[in-house]
Design an enzyme around this catalytic site. Structure first.
Site, PDB file in Angstrom:
ATOM      1  N   ASP A 121       0.862  -1.182   0.000  1.00 42.52           N
ATOM      2  CA  ASP A 121       0.000   0.000   0.000  1.00 42.52           C
ATOM      3  C   ASP A 121       0.903   1.239   0.000  1.00 42.52           C
ATOM      4  OD1 ASP A 121      -2.732   1.043   0.363  1.00 42.52           O
ATOM      5  OD2 ASP A 121      -2.139   1.517   2.403  1.00 42.52           O
TER       6      ASP A 121
ATOM      7  N   ASP B  49      -7.484  -8.224   6.341  1.00 43.93           N
ATOM      8  CA  ASP B  49      -8.477  -8.012   7.401  1.00 43.93           C
ATOM      9  C   ASP B  49      -9.087  -6.625   7.388  1.00 43.93           C
ATOM     10  OD1 ASP B  49      -5.910  -6.853   8.318  1.00 43.93           O
ATOM     11  OD2 ASP B  49      -7.045  -6.406  10.133  1.00 43.93           O
TER      12      ASP B  49
END
Ligand code: IMP
Ligand code: MG
Length: 182
Positions: free
Chosen positions: A104, A160
């Site tokens: 990311d 998650d």
């Protein structure tokens, strides 16, 4: 209520994920002939991906795990990273392949690359299932990428939201109500 009812949109099906694993495994098999491969999983996100990926790697290899903490708000990392569970032994004779779920900002993997390189492994490469290049804050180019994704928060297959949804066998986008309730 079934877990699938929490998902608004499926991004990668189980079949698509296995196609990705097969392709990456074949590439890694070719590149690590005669090497001393040690696949290093970054817990907990890489767990499901790594378990599948290593079964497509057809050279002898070891596995190990480390865990990092980043002080974030559940969906993003804050920029501060430290190792909270380290690898088992010395790395001098190992060809490390660090496996992540998603790249990311790049902060986690660039920290790991720097920290593990300082221990002088024989070589070190990065493999990420997913890459969100639009979100990059530090320059880092992974050696193996499963797929690029848009800037959307996704869950499943190890990924998650607030520690949940890692057990979903595919990857999808959560319904907005789930965030609002959290
Ligand atoms: P980075 O240090 O910003 O590159 O952080 C990567 C980590 O952020 C991943 O290992 C995930 O734990 C988390 N992350 C980034 N994007 C997502 C996402 O869309 N879903 C779930 N976790 C994510
Ligand atoms: Mg993670």
């Amino acid at each position: 209520m079934s877990l699938s009812e929490h998902i608004a949109e499926v991004i990668f099906t189980e079949e698509q994920l296995q196609e990705i694993n097969k392709r990456l495994g074949a590439q890694i098999t070719k590149d690590y002939q005669g090497k001393n491969l040690c696949v290093v999983g970054v817990l907990k996100g890489s767990l499901v991906f790594m378990a599948d990926l290593i079964r497509y790697i057809d050279v002898p290899c070891e596995i190990d795990f480390l865990s990092v903490s980043s002080y974030g708000n559940g969906t993003t990392s804050s920029g501060e990273v430290k190792i909270i569970k380290d690898l088992d032994g010395p790395l001098q004779d190992k060809d490390l392949l660090v496996v992540e779920d998603i790249l990311d900002s790049g902060i986690t993997l660039s920290f790991l690359l720097e920290t593990l390189s300082a221990r002088h492994p024989k070589s070190i490469r990065l493999c990420t299932l997913l890459d969100k290049p639009a979100r990059r804050r530090v320059a880092i180019t992974p050696d193996y990428v499963g797929a690029e994704v848009e800037d959307k928060f996704i869950v499943g297959y190890g990924l998650d939201f607030a520690q949940k949804y890692r057990n979903l066998p595919y990857i999808g986008v959560l319904r907005p109500e789930i965030y609002e309730e959290a």
